[in-house]
Scaffold this motif. Structure first.
Motif, PDB file in Angstrom:
ATOM      1  N   LEU A  73       0.829  -1.211   0.000  1.00 47.78           N
ATOM      2  CA  LEU A  73       0.000   0.000   0.000  1.00 47.78           C
ATOM      3  C   LEU A  73       0.862   1.260   0.000  1.00 47.78           C
ATOM      4  O   LEU A  73       0.549   2.242  -0.680  1.00 47.78           O
ATOM      5  CB  LEU A  73      -0.935  -0.008   1.202  1.00 47.78           C
ATOM      6  N   LYS A  74       1.953   1.228   0.747  1.00 50.14           N
ATOM      7  CA  LYS A  74       2.856   2.381   0.782  1.00 50.14           C
ATOM      8  C   LYS A  74       3.461   2.625  -0.591  1.00 50.14           C
ATOM      9  O   LYS A  74       3.593   3.773  -1.034  1.00 50.14           O
ATOM     10  CB  LYS A  74       3.959   2.155   1.822  1.00 50.14           C
ATOM     11  N   LYS A  75       3.797   1.549  -1.264  1.00 52.76           N
ATOM     12  CA  LYS A  75       4.383   1.660  -2.601  1.00 52.76           C
ATOM     13  C   LYS A  75       3.402   2.267  -3.591  1.00 52.76           C
ATOM     14  O   LYS A  75       3.794   2.898  -4.577  1.00 52.76           O
ATOM     15  CB  LYS A  75       4.836   0.276  -3.079  1.00 52.76           C
ATOM     16  N   SER A  76       2.105   2.054  -3.330  1.00 56.85           N
ATOM     17  CA  SER A  76       1.080   2.593  -4.231  1.00 56.85           C
ATOM     18  C   SER A  76       0.696   4.033  -3.889  1.00 56.85           C
ATOM     19  O   SER A  76      -0.205   4.596  -4.506  1.00 56.85           O
ATOM     20  CB  SER A  76      -0.173   1.708  -4.186  1.00 56.85           C
ATOM     21  N   GLY A  77       1.368   4.609  -2.876  1.00 60.83           N
ATOM     22  CA  GLY A  77       1.117   6.009  -2.536  1.00 60.83           C
ATOM     23  C   GLY A  77       0.314   6.222  -1.268  1.00 60.83           C
ATOM     24  O   GLY A  77       0.029   7.365  -0.891  1.00 60.83           O
TER      25      GLY A  77
ATOM     26  N   LEU B  31      -0.708   2.658   8.657  1.00 57.17           N
ATOM     27  CA  LEU B  31      -0.269   2.474  10.038  1.00 57.17           C
ATOM     28  C   LEU B  31      -0.635   1.058  10.448  1.00 57.17           C
ATOM     29  O   LEU B  31      -1.782   0.627  10.256  1.00 57.17           O
ATOM     30  CB  LEU B  31      -0.949   3.476  10.975  1.00 57.17           C
ATOM     31  N   LEU B  32       0.316   0.335  11.003  1.00 59.29           N
ATOM     32  CA  LEU B  32       0.078  -1.018  11.498  1.00 59.29           C
ATOM     33  C   LEU B  32      -0.293  -0.962  12.978  1.00 59.29           C
ATOM     34  O   LEU B  32       0.280  -0.176  13.734  1.00 59.29           O
ATOM     35  CB  LEU B  32       1.326  -1.884  11.308  1.00 59.29           C
ATOM     36  N   VAL B  33      -1.239  -1.805  13.375  1.00 55.60           N
ATOM     37  CA  VAL B  33      -1.656  -1.868  14.776  1.00 55.60           C
ATOM     38  C   VAL B  33      -1.439  -3.278  15.312  1.00 55.60           C
ATOM     39  O   VAL B  33      -1.955  -4.252  14.751  1.00 55.60           O
ATOM     40  CB  VAL B  33      -3.136  -1.472  14.946  1.00 55.60           C
ATOM     41  N   ALA B  34      -0.673  -3.387  16.396  1.00 58.53           N
ATOM     42  CA  ALA B  34      -0.345  -4.686  16.988  1.00 58.53           C
ATOM     43  C   ALA B  34      -1.424  -5.064  18.002  1.00 58.53           C
ATOM     44  O   ALA B  34      -1.273  -4.864  19.209  1.00 58.53           O
ATOM     45  CB  ALA B  34       1.026  -4.627  17.653  1.00 58.53           C
TER      46      ALA B  34
ATOM     47  N   LEU C  58       9.052  -6.155  11.579  1.00 58.07           N
ATOM     48  CA  LEU C  58       8.607  -6.140  10.188  1.00 58.07           C
ATOM     49  C   LEU C  58       8.248  -4.726   9.745  1.00 58.07           C
ATOM     50  O   LEU C  58       8.527  -4.324   8.609  1.00 58.07           O
ATOM     51  CB  LEU C  58       7.404  -7.070  10.011  1.00 58.07           C
ATOM     52  N   GLY C  59       7.626  -3.963  10.650  1.00 63.13           N
ATOM     53  CA  GLY C  59       7.279  -2.590  10.333  1.00 63.13           C
ATOM     54  C   GLY C  59       8.511  -1.758  10.014  1.00 63.13           C
ATOM     55  O   GLY C  59       8.509  -0.951   9.079  1.00 63.13           O
ATOM     56  N   ALA C  60       9.564  -1.959  10.803  1.00 64.05           N
ATOM     57  CA  ALA C  60      10.818  -1.240  10.556  1.00 64.05           C
ATOM     58  C   ALA C  60      11.408  -1.643   9.208  1.00 64.05           C
ATOM     59  O   ALA C  60      11.951  -0.804   8.477  1.00 64.05           O
ATOM     60  CB  ALA C  60      11.810  -1.534  11.678  1.00 64.05           C
ATOM     61  N   GLU C  61      11.257  -2.917   8.855  1.00 59.51           N
ATOM     62  CA  GLU C  61      11.803  -3.418   7.586  1.00 59.51           C
ATOM     63  C   GLU C  61      11.092  -2.793   6.388  1.00 59.51           C
ATOM     64  O   GLU C  61      11.717  -2.521   5.361  1.00 59.51           O
ATOM     65  CB  GLU C  61      11.680  -4.940   7.529  1.00 59.51           C
ATOM     66  N   VAL C  62       9.795  -2.566   6.514  1.00 57.88           N
ATOM     67  CA  VAL C  62       9.037  -1.980   5.391  1.00 57.88           C
ATOM     68  C   VAL C  62       8.839  -0.478   5.552  1.00 57.88           C
ATOM     69  O   VAL C  62       8.142   0.149   4.757  1.00 57.88           O
ATOM     70  CB  VAL C  62       7.667  -2.682   5.237  1.00 57.88           C
ATOM     71  N   SER C  63       9.459   0.095   6.603  1.00 55.22           N
ATOM     72  CA  SER C  63       9.388   1.545   6.865  1.00 55.22           C
ATOM     73  C   SER C  63       7.963   2.032   7.067  1.00 55.22           C
ATOM     74  O   SER C  63       7.549   3.077   6.531  1.00 55.22           O
ATOM     75  CB  SER C  63      10.056   2.321   5.712  1.00 55.22           C
ATOM     76  N   VAL C  64       7.184   1.260   7.836  1.00 56.80           N
ATOM     77  CA  VAL C  64       5.811   1.633   8.185  1.00 56.80           C
ATOM     78  C   VAL C  64       5.698   1.640   9.709  1.00 56.80           C
ATOM     79  O   VAL C  64       6.080   0.664  10.360  1.00 56.80           O
ATOM     80  CB  VAL C  64       4.784   0.647   7.584  1.00 56.80           C
TER      81      VAL C  64
ATOM     82  N   VAL D 266      -4.664   4.590   5.819  1.00 59.69           N
ATOM     83  CA  VAL D 266      -5.024   3.172   5.934  1.00 59.69           C
ATOM     84  C   VAL D 266      -4.560   2.646   7.281  1.00 59.69           C
ATOM     85  O   VAL D 266      -3.413   2.884   7.685  1.00 59.69           O
ATOM     86  CB  VAL D 266      -4.397   2.306   4.814  1.00 59.69           C
ATOM     87  N   LEU D 267      -5.442   1.937   7.963  1.00 63.12           N
ATOM     88  CA  LEU D 267      -5.113   1.297   9.240  1.00 63.12           C
ATOM     89  C   LEU D 267      -5.175  -0.214   9.031  1.00 63.12           C
ATOM     90  O   LEU D 267      -6.199  -0.741   8.588  1.00 63.12           O
ATOM     91  CB  LEU D 267      -6.113   1.712  10.315  1.00 63.12           C
ATOM     92  N   ILE D 268      -4.087  -0.914   9.332  1.00 65.28           N
ATOM     93  CA  ILE D 268      -4.040  -2.374   9.196  1.00 65.28           C
ATOM     94  C   ILE D 268      -3.930  -2.975  10.591  1.00 65.28           C
ATOM     95  O   ILE D 268      -2.929  -2.756  11.291  1.00 65.28           O
ATOM     96  CB  ILE D 268      -2.852  -2.819   8.330  1.00 65.28           C
ATOM     97  N   VAL D 269      -4.952  -3.696  11.008  1.00 65.75           N
ATOM     98  CA  VAL D 269      -5.022  -4.227  12.368  1.00 65.75           C
ATOM     99  C   VAL D 269      -4.711  -5.722  12.370  1.00 65.75           C
ATOM    100  O   VAL D 269      -5.443  -6.535  11.794  1.00 65.75           O
ATOM    101  CB  VAL D 269      -6.420  -3.986  12.984  1.00 65.75           C
ATOM    102  N   ASP D 270      -3.608  -6.080  13.008  1.00 67.68           N
ATOM    103  CA  ASP D 270      -3.201  -7.480  13.156  1.00 67.68           C
ATOM    104  C   ASP D 270      -3.846  -8.040  14.424  1.00 67.68           C
ATOM    105  O   ASP D 270      -3.525  -7.604  15.523  1.00 67.68           O
ATOM    106  CB  ASP D 270      -1.674  -7.573  13.241  1.00 67.68           C
ATOM    107  N   THR D 271      -4.766  -8.989  14.278  1.00 73.16           N
ATOM    108  CA  THR D 271      -5.500  -9.519  15.435  1.00 73.16           C
ATOM    109  C   THR D 271      -4.916 -10.844  15.907  1.00 73.16           C
ATOM    110  O   THR D 271      -4.086 -11.454  15.237  1.00 73.16           O
ATOM    111  CB  THR D 271      -6.987  -9.720  15.089  1.00 73.16           C
ATOM    112  N   ALA D 272      -5.379 -11.291  17.047  1.00 70.61           N
ATOM    113  CA  ALA D 272      -4.869 -12.510  17.654  1.00 70.61           C
ATOM    114  C   ALA D 272      -5.446 -13.754  16.983  1.00 70.61           C
ATOM    115  O   ALA D 272      -6.572 -13.753  16.494  1.00 70.61           O
ATOM    116  CB  ALA D 272      -5.209 -12.532  19.145  1.00 70.61           C
TER     117      ALA D 272
END
Length: 449
Positions: A125-129, A133-136, A151-157, A185-191
Motif C-alpha cells: 500500500l505504501k508503494k502505491s502512494g 499504520l500497522l496496529v499490533a 517487520l514494520g521497521a523493515e518496510v518503513s511503516v 489506511v489502518l491495518i489491524v493485526d488480530t490474535a
C-alpha cells in the motif's frame, strides 16, 4: 507451486493426444484421470464433482469446435472451469476514499502468517502512494508485538502498540492515532489461536463491530489443504469476512485450498503469499493461476513483476549493450542483483511457459548465486570487461580468491558466453517488433508441445 497436480493433469491431457475427435469414451477416460488428480490434490469432493461434470458437458456440447484436437479443447475447457472455480476475475481491495483512515482487519489461526501478511500489505500500500499504520492487536501470542515492530521497521511503516492486554483498547487507540497522524489506511493485526475457539471468535466479532473495517481479510495456510477450507468456512460463518489470503503457496504442491476455498465460502481470494520476504505478496488472478496449474506459465505476471522490480533505465542500457556486443561480466553481475529483487527463482521459472518442465525442481532449490557473485568479485576490472583474456593462471587465481574450484570458473565463463549469444538473439527479435501481446501465447505454446 502445485507441481503434483500439474503433472497429473498433464498426464491426463497427453492420453488424448492423437485422438481425432471427442467422444464419450476418450472424454470419460480423461475425466476419470482429472477427477483422480483433483481428489489427490485434496480438493473438496463436491468441487471436484461439479468441475468434472461441467467439463464433461461442455466437451460433448454443440459448441465444441470440430477443427480443434481433443487435447486442445479439453485444456481450454479445463482452464476456463478452473478460472471460474477460483472466482473468475481478480477482486481488488475495496478501501473507502471518503472515510479516513480506511480500515483493514486481518484474522486467522495462529501460524497462518497473519502478522507477516500485515507487513507485506503495508509495504504494498505504501508503494502505491498510501500512508499506512500497522496496529499490533495480537496481545496474546508471545513476541507478536515485537515481530510486527521488526517487520514494520523493515518496510518503513510505523507500528502502533501499547502495554495493554485488551485488544479492543489497542485497536481503538490505534484508530485514533491513525487519524491524528494523517494515516489513510489502518491495518489491524488480530490474535489467532492454534485452533478455533469461541473466545477468539467473540473477540474478532467485537473488533469487527467496533472498527467497521472496509476489508476483513481471512489469512490461511494453503498447505493445510482441505482443513484450510474447513477453517475458512468456520471463520466466515461467524465473521462474514470480505476476502481470503492464501499464504505459503510456494510450498503447496497439491493446490486443494486454492481450488476449493472460493467455491465453499463464496468469498474471493484477494492475495497470495509466495515466500517469506516482505516483497513476496501478489494479487490473486484466477485466470493466471489456472494457467500456471496447467503448466502454461504466467507471462503477464512475469512482466508485471519485472516492471515493478527492475530498474527499467538500466535494463534499456543493457539491451543497447547487447545489440552492440558490449555486454560484459560487470553487466551480468548487475543483472543478477536485479533478478534477485524479483523473488525466488522457482516462482519466476513457473511463470515462463514450458520452462518449469525443462528445469527440475531440485535444481532450483539448490540454485545459489553466491559462488557466481564471489567468482566475478574476484576478477580484476579488465577481466570483467574482457573475459576472453582469462587464461589458465588467471582462472586458478580467481578460483583461489573466490573459494571455488577452477571447474566452477570454467563453467561460469562458458555459461556467460552462451547466455550472451542467447540474449543478443532475443534482443534482436524484440528490436524487430516481436513481442508478447497476451496470455494466449502461453496457451498456444502449451497446445503445440
Amino acid at each position: 507451486m502445485f507441481e503434483s497436480l500439474s503433472d497429473k493433469l498433464d498426464g491426463a491431457f497427453k492420453k488424448l493426444a492423437g485422438q481425432a475427435t471427442i467422444n464419450e469414451i476418450n472424454i470419460g477416460i480423461a475425466m476419470r484421470d482429472i477427477k483422480r488428480a483433483l481428489l489427490g490434490a485434496d480438493v473438496n469432493y463436491k468441487v471436484v464433482k461439479k468441475l468434472v461434470e461441467d467439463v464433461r458437458q461442455k466437451s460433448l456440447g454443440e459448441g465444441v469446435i470440430k477443427s480443434v484436437s481433443p487435447a486442445q479443447m479439453i485444456v481450454k475447457i479445463v482452464s476456463d472451469e478452473l478460472t471460474e472455480l477460483m472466482g473468475g476475475e481478480q477482486k481488488p481491495l475495496a478501501l473507502s476514499s471518503s472515510r479516513l483512515p480506511a480500515v483493514v482487519m486481518v484474522a486467522g489461526l495462529q501460524g497462518s502468517g497473519k502478522t507477516t501478511f500485515a507487513a507485506k500489505l503495508a509495504k504494498r500500500l505504501k508503494k502505491s502512494g498510501r500512508n499506512p499504520l500497522l496496529v499490533a492487536a495480537d496481545v496474546y501470542r508471545p513476541a507478536a508485538v515485537d515481530q510486527l515492530k521488526t517487520l514494520g521497521a523493515e518496510v518503513s511503516v510505523p507500528v502502533f502498540s501499547i502495554e495493554e492486554k485488551d485488544a479492543m483498547k489497542v485497536a481503538m487507540q490505534g484508530l485514533e492515532a491513525a487519524k491524528a497522524g494523517a494515516h489513510d489506511v489502518l491495518i489491524v493485526d488480530t490474535a489467532g489461536r492454534l485452533q478455533i475457539d469461541d473466545a477468539m471468535m467473540a473477540e474478532a466479532e467485537a473488533l469487527k463491530n467496533a472498527l467497521k473495517p472496509d476489508e476483513l481479510l481471512f489469512v490461511v495456510d494453503s498447505m493445510m489443504g482441505q482443513e484450510a477450507v474447513n477453517t475458512a468456512k468456520a471463520f466466515n460463518d461467524r465473521l462474514d469476512f470480505d476476502g481470503v489470503v492464501l499464504t505459503k503457496l510456494d510450498g503447496d504442491s497439491r493446490g486443494g485450498a486454492a481450488l476449493s476455498i472460493r467455491h465453499v465460502v463464496e468469498k474471493p481470494i484477494k492475495f497470495m503469499s509466495v515466500g517469506e520476504k516482505v516483497d513476496d505478496l501478489d494479487q490473486f488472478y484466477p485466470d493466471r493461476m489456472a494457467q500456471r496449474i496447467l503448466g502454461m506459465g504466467d507471462i503477464v505476471s512475469f512482466v508485471e513483476k519485472a516492471q515493478e522490480s527492475l530498474d527499467m533505465e538500466a535494463t534499456l542500457q543493457m539491451q543497447k549493450k547487447l545489440m552492440k556486443n558490449e555486454f560484459d561480466l560487470n553487466d551480468f553481475f548487475d543483472q543478477l542483483q536485479q533478478l534477485k529483487k524479483m523473488g525466488s527463482m522457482q516462482s519466476l521459472i513457473e511463470m515462463v511457459p514450458g520452462l518449469n518442465k525443462m528445469v527440475p525442481k531440485q535444481d532450483l532449490e539448490n540454485l545459489d548465486f553466491k559462488p557466481i557473485e564471489a567468482i566475478i568479485s574476484s576478477m580484476t576490472k579488465e577481466e570483467k570487461s574482457r573475459p576472453e583474456i582469462i587464461n589458465g593462471s588467471r582462472r586458478q587465481r580467481i578460483a583461489l580468491g573466490s573459494g571455488t574450484r577452477v571447474q566452477d570458473v570454467n563453467m561460469l565463463l562458458k555459461q556467460f558466453g552462451e547466455m550472451k549469444k542467447m540474449m543478443r538473439s532475443v534482443s534482436k527479435l524484440s528490436g524487430n517488433g516481436r513481442k508478447i501481446t497476451s496470455q494466449n501465447l502461453a496457451l498456444d505454446k502449451f497446445l503445440k508441445r
